[in-house]
Design a protein around this motif. Structure first.
Motif, PDB file in Angstrom:
ATOM      1  N   LEU A 146      29.696  70.771 -72.972  1.00 32.69           N
ATOM      2  CA  LEU A 146      28.406  70.809 -72.299  1.00 32.69           C
ATOM      3  C   LEU A 146      27.951  69.394 -71.934  1.00 32.69           C
ATOM      4  CD1 LEU A 146      26.018  72.532 -71.338  1.00 32.69           C
ATOM      5  CD2 LEU A 146      25.031  72.237 -73.603  1.00 32.69           C
ATOM      6  N   PHE A 147      28.129  68.472 -72.870  1.00 33.41           N
ATOM      7  CA  PHE A 147      27.769  67.079 -72.592  1.00 33.41           C
ATOM      8  C   PHE A 147      28.607  66.501 -71.464  1.00 33.41           C
ATOM      9  CE2 PHE A 147      26.278  67.120 -77.140  1.00 33.41           C
ATOM     10  CZ  PHE A 147      24.931  67.026 -76.821  1.00 33.41           C
ATOM     11  N   ASN A 148      29.875  66.860 -71.412  1.00 34.42           N
ATOM     12  CA  ASN A 148      30.741  66.384 -70.330  1.00 34.42           C
ATOM     13  C   ASN A 148      30.273  66.908 -68.975  1.00 34.42           C
ATOM     14  OD1 ASN A 148      32.390  64.895 -71.975  1.00 34.42           O
ATOM     15  ND2 ASN A 148      33.890  66.529 -72.297  1.00 34.42           N
ATOM     16  N   ARG A 204      28.916  64.558 -65.981  1.00 34.40           N
ATOM     17  CA  ARG A 204      29.523  64.537 -64.647  1.00 34.40           C
ATOM     18  C   ARG A 204      28.499  64.848 -63.556  1.00 34.40           C
ATOM     19  NH1 ARG A 204      33.772  68.587 -65.137  1.00 34.40           N
ATOM     20  NH2 ARG A 204      33.832  68.345 -67.369  1.00 34.40           N
ATOM     21  N   VAL A 205      27.639  65.827 -63.768  1.00 36.94           N
ATOM     22  CA  VAL A 205      26.625  66.202 -62.774  1.00 36.94           C
ATOM     23  C   VAL A 205      25.639  65.049 -62.580  1.00 36.94           C
ATOM     24  CG1 VAL A 205      24.679  67.766 -62.314  1.00 36.94           C
ATOM     25  CG2 VAL A 205      26.850  68.675 -63.160  1.00 36.94           C
ATOM     26  N   THR A 206      25.226  64.450 -63.659  1.00 34.15           N
ATOM     27  CA  THR A 206      24.290  63.317 -63.573  1.00 34.15           C
ATOM     28  C   THR A 206      24.934  62.146 -62.853  1.00 34.15           C
ATOM     29  OG1 THR A 206      23.278  64.008 -65.667  1.00 34.15           O
ATOM     30  CG2 THR A 206      22.819  61.779 -64.919  1.00 34.15           C
ATOM     31  N   GLU A 207      26.176  61.827 -63.201  1.00 38.46           N
ATOM     32  CA  GLU A 207      26.861  60.705 -62.536  1.00 38.46           C
ATOM     33  C   GLU A 207      27.021  60.978 -61.043  1.00 38.46           C
ATOM     34  OE1 GLU A 207      31.106  58.246 -62.647  1.00 38.46           O
ATOM     35  OE2 GLU A 207      30.759  59.899 -64.062  1.00 38.46           O
ATOM     36  N   SER A 259      25.179  62.880 -59.110  1.00 41.83           N
ATOM     37  CA  SER A 259      23.859  62.801 -58.464  1.00 41.83           C
ATOM     38  C   SER A 259      23.416  61.356 -58.278  1.00 41.83           C
ATOM     39  CB  SER A 259      22.819  63.541 -59.300  1.00 41.83           C
ATOM     40  OG  SER A 259      23.146  64.893 -59.423  1.00 41.83           O
ATOM     41  N   VAL A 260      23.601  60.556 -59.303  1.00 38.44           N
ATOM     42  CA  VAL A 260      23.199  59.144 -59.218  1.00 38.44           C
ATOM     43  C   VAL A 260      24.039  58.416 -58.172  1.00 38.44           C
ATOM     44  CG1 VAL A 260      23.165  56.964 -60.499  1.00 38.44           C
ATOM     45  CG2 VAL A 260      22.298  59.042 -61.561  1.00 38.44           C
ATOM     46  N   ARG A 261      25.330  58.689 -58.100  1.00 40.97           N
ATOM     47  CA  ARG A 261      26.191  58.041 -57.101  1.00 40.97           C
ATOM     48  C   ARG A 261      25.787  58.451 -55.684  1.00 40.97           C
ATOM     49  NH1 ARG A 261      30.452  55.167 -58.920  1.00 40.97           N
ATOM     50  NH2 ARG A 261      31.046  55.444 -61.083  1.00 40.97           N
ATOM     51  N   GLN A 262      25.442  59.736 -55.480  1.00 47.62           N
ATOM     52  CA  GLN A 262      25.010  60.184 -54.154  1.00 47.62           C
ATOM     53  C   GLN A 262      23.717  59.480 -53.729  1.00 47.62           C
ATOM     54  OE1 GLN A 262      24.773  64.430 -54.474  1.00 47.62           O
ATOM     55  NE2 GLN A 262      26.978  64.739 -54.108  1.00 47.62           N
ATOM     56  N   VAL A 263      22.785  59.370 -54.650  1.00 48.42           N
ATOM     57  CA  VAL A 263      21.523  58.678 -54.339  1.00 48.42           C
ATOM     58  C   VAL A 263      21.793  57.213 -54.038  1.00 48.42           C
ATOM     59  CG1 VAL A 263      19.317  57.914 -55.321  1.00 48.42           C
ATOM     60  CG2 VAL A 263      20.038  60.271 -55.616  1.00 48.42           C
ATOM     61  N   ALA A 264      22.639  56.579 -54.834  1.00 44.97           N
ATOM     62  CA  ALA A 264      22.961  55.167 -54.617  1.00 44.97           C
ATOM     63  C   ALA A 264      23.695  54.966 -53.296  1.00 44.97           C
ATOM     64  CB  ALA A 264      23.809  54.639 -55.777  1.00 44.97           C
ATOM     65  N   HIS A 265      24.502  55.945 -52.911  1.00 45.72           N
ATOM     66  CA  HIS A 265      25.232  55.840 -51.652  1.00 45.72           C
ATOM     67  C   HIS A 265      24.291  55.952 -50.449  1.00 45.72           C
ATOM     68  CE1 HIS A 265      28.722  55.841 -49.120  1.00 45.72           C
ATOM     69  NE2 HIS A 265      28.410  57.018 -48.590  1.00 45.72           N
ATOM     70  N   ARG A 266      23.266  56.818 -50.564  1.00 46.56           N
ATOM     71  CA  ARG A 266      22.320  57.026 -49.464  1.00 46.56           C
ATOM     72  C   ARG A 266      21.233  55.950 -49.398  1.00 46.56           C
ATOM     73  NH1 ARG A 266      20.537  62.519 -50.920  1.00 46.56           N
ATOM     74  NH2 ARG A 266      22.518  63.190 -51.740  1.00 46.56           N
ATOM     75  N   HIS A 267      20.863  55.418 -50.518  1.00 47.41           N
ATOM     76  CA  HIS A 267      19.745  54.461 -50.573  1.00 47.41           C
ATOM     77  C   HIS A 267      20.209  53.166 -51.219  1.00 47.41           C
ATOM     78  CE1 HIS A 267      17.050  57.724 -49.535  1.00 47.41           C
ATOM     79  NE2 HIS A 267      17.587  58.450 -50.507  1.00 47.41           N
ATOM     80  N   GLY A 268      19.821  52.054 -50.602  1.00 46.56           N
ATOM     81  CA  GLY A 268      20.203  50.757 -51.151  1.00 46.56           C
ATOM     82  C   GLY A 268      19.234  50.280 -52.223  1.00 46.56           C
TER      83      GLY A 268
END
Length: 181
Positions: free
Chosen positions: A4-6, A10-13, A15-24
């Protein structure tokens, strides 16, 4: 339970990467700064306390209250002095509306709303400091009815209003009716 933690990791990582990719970083810092500055300025926005004023005088709205202020303009409890802070010009060689000889009226002033016990009406009173001489030293009054915080300078009485004049020496204060409330 480890699986469950994995999944959550993975979902959190992702999501954070997608946000970082779209926004500087700059847009994040800009939004963060805007939020911090906006949050700090929010308490400084003007607000209306007239509801408190109406509730305080609702009982005597049409008639003079039982504890009516005196009608002697040389006393601090005179009705026009509800928001005054300074020496009364009526004790210093001037009058309610004029500065004493040798002084000049301040270029800026503050206002108060005072109840006239004789007619039961509220009046806007402009408090103008008289400048150019040292302080009068007679009849000091400090009434703070409905005084606003220092960032609302037009209704704050703890300022040397003579600072706008050439000679910033404070002498006394007048109380001029400028209209009805």
């Amino acid at each position: 339970m480890n699986w469950l933690f994995n999944i959550v990791d993975r979902v959190t990582e992702r999501s954070v990467r997608q946000v970082a990719h779209r926004h500087g970083r700059r847009s994040f810092i800009t939004r963060l700064g805007t939020g911090l500055v906006g949050g700090a300025l929010l308490p400084m926005l003007p607000f209306d306390r007239s509801g408190q004023f109406g509730a305080a005088h609702a009982a005597g709205a049409g008639a003079a209250p039982k504890n009516a202020k005196k009608s002697d303009p040389t006393q601090c409890d005179y009705w026009r002095y509800c928001a005054i802070d300074g020496y009364l010009c009526t004790c210093c060689g001037g009058s309610l509306t004029t500065c004493p000889p040798g002084t000049e009226v301040s270029k800026v002033s503050w206002v108060g709303t005072c109840l006239n016990p004789d007619d039961g009406r509220h009046y806007l009173v402009s408090y103008n400091d008289c400048c150019g001489k040292g302080s009068c030293g007679e009849c000091l009054c400090n009434n703070n009815e409905r005084e606003r915080p220092g960032y609302r300078l037009g209704v704050h009485n703890d300022i040397n209003w003579c600072m706008a004049n050439t000679n910033s020496m404070f002498h006394c204060t007048t109380a001029i009716i400028v209209g009805t409330a």
